[in-house]
Design a protein around this motif. Structure first.
Motif, mmCIF file in Angstrom:
data_model
loop_
_atom_site.group_PDB
_atom_site.id
_atom_site.type_symbol
_atom_site.label_atom_id
_atom_site.label_comp_id
_atom_site.label_asym_id
_atom_site.label_seq_id
_atom_site.Cartn_x
_atom_site.Cartn_y
_atom_site.Cartn_z
ATOM 1 N N ILE A 1 -7.752 29.158 15.822
ATOM 2 C CA ILE A 1 -6.739 29.117 16.875
ATOM 3 C C ILE A 1 -6.848 27.822 17.670
ATOM 4 O O ILE A 1 -5.843 27.172 17.969
ATOM 5 C CB ILE A 1 -6.866 30.356 17.793
ATOM 6 N N GLU A 2 -8.057 27.420 18.001
ATOM 7 C CA GLU A 2 -8.269 26.173 18.737
ATOM 8 C C GLU A 2 -7.823 24.960 17.918
ATOM 9 O O GLU A 2 -7.194 24.045 18.450
ATOM 10 C CB GLU A 2 -9.735 26.038 19.138
ATOM 11 N N GLN B 1 -5.551 24.916 15.555
ATOM 12 C CA GLN B 1 -4.095 24.915 15.484
ATOM 13 C C GLN B 1 -3.474 24.456 16.807
ATOM 14 O O GLN B 1 -2.472 23.748 16.803
ATOM 15 C CB GLN B 1 -3.567 26.298 15.098
ATOM 16 N N LYS B 2 -4.054 24.831 17.921
ATOM 17 C CA LYS B 2 -3.547 24.390 19.216
ATOM 18 C C LYS B 2 -3.694 22.879 19.361
ATOM 19 O O LYS B 2 -2.773 22.199 19.807
ATOM 20 C CB LYS B 2 -4.280 25.104 20.349
ATOM 21 N N GLU B 3 -4.825 22.340 18.941
ATOM 22 C CA GLU B 3 -5.034 20.892 18.987
ATOM 23 C C GLU B 3 -4.007 20.172 18.114
ATOM 24 O O GLU B 3 -3.459 19.143 18.510
ATOM 25 C CB GLU B 3 -6.445 20.535 18.530
ATOM 26 N N ALA C 1 -1.019 21.294 17.255
ATOM 27 C CA ALA C 1 0.289 21.436 17.896
ATOM 28 C C ALA C 1 0.436 20.435 19.041
ATOM 29 O O ALA C 1 1.492 19.812 19.199
ATOM 30 C CB ALA C 1 0.483 22.865 18.401
ATOM 31 N N ASP C 2 -0.620 20.271 19.825
ATOM 32 C CA ASP C 2 -0.596 19.309 20.929
ATOM 33 C C ASP C 2 -0.471 17.877 20.420
ATOM 34 O O ASP C 2 0.006 17.001 21.139
ATOM 35 C CB ASP C 2 -1.852 19.447 21.793
ATOM 36 N N SER D 1 2.737 20.800 13.148
ATOM 37 C CA SER D 1 2.895 22.236 12.946
ATOM 38 C C SER D 1 1.903 22.690 11.882
ATOM 39 O O SER D 1 1.602 21.951 10.944
ATOM 40 C CB SER D 1 4.314 22.556 12.478
ATOM 41 N N VAL E 1 1.942 27.947 13.826
ATOM 42 C CA VAL E 1 2.032 27.412 15.195
ATOM 43 C C VAL E 1 2.903 26.161 15.110
ATOM 44 O O VAL E 1 2.585 25.231 14.373
ATOM 45 C CB VAL E 1 0.637 27.063 15.763
ATOM 46 N N ASN F 1 4.112 20.942 19.377
ATOM 47 C CA ASN F 1 4.670 20.688 20.710
ATOM 48 C C ASN F 1 5.256 19.293 20.685
ATOM 49 O O ASN F 1 4.528 18.314 20.705
ATOM 50 C CB ASN F 1 3.571 20.765 21.788
#
Length: 109
Positions: free
Chosen positions: A19-20, A22-24, A26-27, A31, A105, A108
């Motif tokens: 999850i971390e 994927q968030k990185e 996305a930021d 995708s 994800v 962004n």
């Protein structure tokens, strides 16, 4: 001191790490989705998949039509029509399946 984790704890740690990551991504404008426990990238020439539709088509081939339809609840005729159509390959119908069934994800932007 060495700590021994249970299988359940190891799965939870691995999931949190994914999850971390994927968030990185996305930021950073990338995708991602998860296939067989591995993070794959979607959306650019240097990514694993060019679009959400490309990703979903690959999963259909990997799983087979019947298994994919059973997993997602798609009507097989509607799925074939949508795959054959000229809609945007990053249309929400493909992104929604990727999110719902492959932990996708979106970047962004």
């Amino acid at each position: 001191m060495i700590e021994i984790y249970s299988l359940e704890q190891m799965k939870m740690i691995r999931n949190q790490k994914r999850i971390e990551q994927q968030k990185e991504a996305a930021d950073s404008g990338i995708s991602t989705a998860v296939v067989f426990g591995q993070i794959v990238t979607i959306g650019d020439y240097d990514c694993d998949y060019h679009s959400w539709k490309h990703f979903i088509v690959a999963q259909i081939v990997r799983l087979g039509f019947q298994r994919y339809v059973s997993l997602t609840g798609w009507d097989i005729n509607e799925l074939v029509d949508d795959l054959a159509g000229n809609a945007d390959p990053n249309d929400d119908i493909w992104l929604d399946d990727a999110k719902d069934y492959f932990n996708a994800v979106e970047a962004n932007y």
